[in-house]
Write a protein that holds these residues in place. Sequence first.
Motif, PDB file in Angstrom:
ATOM      1  N   ARG A  11      92.812  71.189  24.765  1.00 43.57           N
ATOM      2  CA  ARG A  11      92.963  72.494  25.414  1.00 43.57           C
ATOM      3  C   ARG A  11      94.453  72.773  25.601  1.00 43.57           C
ATOM      4  O   ARG A  11      95.190  71.954  26.150  1.00 43.57           O
TER       5      ARG A  11
ATOM      6  N   HIS B  19      88.474  63.097  30.811  1.00 43.41           N
ATOM      7  CA  HIS B  19      89.593  63.929  30.377  1.00 43.41           C
ATOM      8  C   HIS B  19      90.927  63.290  30.738  1.00 43.41           C
ATOM      9  O   HIS B  19      91.011  62.520  31.704  1.00 43.41           O
TER      10      HIS B  19
ATOM     11  N   GLY C 278      84.903  78.592  27.607  1.00 40.64           N
ATOM     12  CA  GLY C 278      84.805  77.261  28.187  1.00 40.64           C
ATOM     13  C   GLY C 278      83.411  76.664  28.065  1.00 40.64           C
ATOM     14  O   GLY C 278      82.424  77.364  27.841  1.00 40.64           O
TER      15      GLY C 278
ATOM     16  N   ARG D 292      87.878  67.882  22.611  1.00 40.02           N
ATOM     17  CA  ARG D 292      88.709  69.076  22.452  1.00 40.02           C
ATOM     18  C   ARG D 292      90.125  68.837  22.949  1.00 40.02           C
ATOM     19  O   ARG D 292      90.345  68.025  23.849  1.00 40.02           O
TER      20      ARG D 292
ATOM     21  N   TRP E 299      89.237  76.029  31.322  1.00 38.17           N
ATOM     22  CA  TRP E 299      89.358  77.371  30.738  1.00 38.17           C
ATOM     23  C   TRP E 299      89.402  78.420  31.840  1.00 38.17           C
ATOM     24  O   TRP E 299      90.245  79.319  31.833  1.00 38.17           O
TER      25      TRP E 299
ATOM     26  N   PRO F 272      94.399  80.362  27.329  1.00 36.34           N
ATOM     27  CA  PRO F 272      93.818  79.112  26.842  1.00 36.34           C
ATOM     28  C   PRO F 272      93.429  79.189  25.370  1.00 36.34           C
ATOM     29  O   PRO F 272      93.028  80.239  24.873  1.00 36.34           O
ATOM     30  N   ARG F 273      93.569  78.053  24.713  1.00 41.30           N
ATOM     31  CA  ARG F 273      93.145  77.934  23.318  1.00 41.30           C
ATOM     32  C   ARG F 273      92.544  76.549  23.139  1.00 41.30           C
ATOM     33  O   ARG F 273      93.017  75.583  23.747  1.00 41.30           O
ATOM     34  N   THR F 274      91.509  76.451  22.323  1.00 41.05           N
ATOM     35  CA  THR F 274      90.798  75.187  22.150  1.00 41.05           C
ATOM     36  C   THR F 274      90.806  74.764  20.688  1.00 41.05           C
ATOM     37  O   THR F 274      90.491  75.556  19.802  1.00 41.05           O
TER      38      THR F 274
END
Length: 246
Positions: A140, A230, A170, A138, A96, A106-108
């Motif tokens: 992202r 991740h 974040g 999540r 983030w 950014p979008r979650t």
Amino acid sequence: MSTHLVDVRIDRDSPVPLYHQLAEQLSGAISDGTLQPGDPFENEVALAERLRLSRPTVRRAIQEMVDQGLLVRRRGLGTHVANRKVHRRAELTSLWDDLSRDGRHPRTEIVRHETVIDERAAAALDLEPDTPLLLVVRVRSADDIPVAYMHNWLPPQYADITLEELASTGLYAALRSRGVKPVVAQQTIGARMPTPTERKNLGIRGQHPVLTMTRMAFDASGNAVEFGDHCYRAEDYSIDIMVDER
């Protein structure tokens, strides 16, 4: 989506090679926003005919742009302007923070937010195998394009981190708001082909790999504060590492 034709001026009397003149002007059109990420790119034959250039000249210019990460070729879909890559420096920040610093939006999307028992994550956090952990999964996105599919496990003292916090900022910001500051981490970076779930969440089509990163982060007292596993779209993400001679 229609193909945008870029106004290109080729100077045949210039000592600069024709392919390089073409690549420079087309690259400029990407830099100034004339061509946007995801835009279809004029095909080689049409471009050669329009500019009265040979196909090998045009092919070399396009390949130069592909090598620079400005264009991407996809079988059956043609050539498109590449999405802007997220360049992540080898420092302890959240994705983030990286996106915000780069001027991205950014979008979650929260996929999971629940208490679980996970022996692997507990071992990474130096906790007993049956310790209840907060699992957060999540997706992202940057400018509405999925970039990362992220799993994070946190010790029980951080189980009060809410969905609203994770959606609006974040994970590290949520930790900092609780007086916790990750200061050092052990990271392992790799690459592999995505799982079906990762393909779906990252919108991957075709045979494209993902970058992977596992991270154990610790505070100034040496306490583990999070374990992350991740994966990232390799075409949209890179990690910058500075090395020196010891």
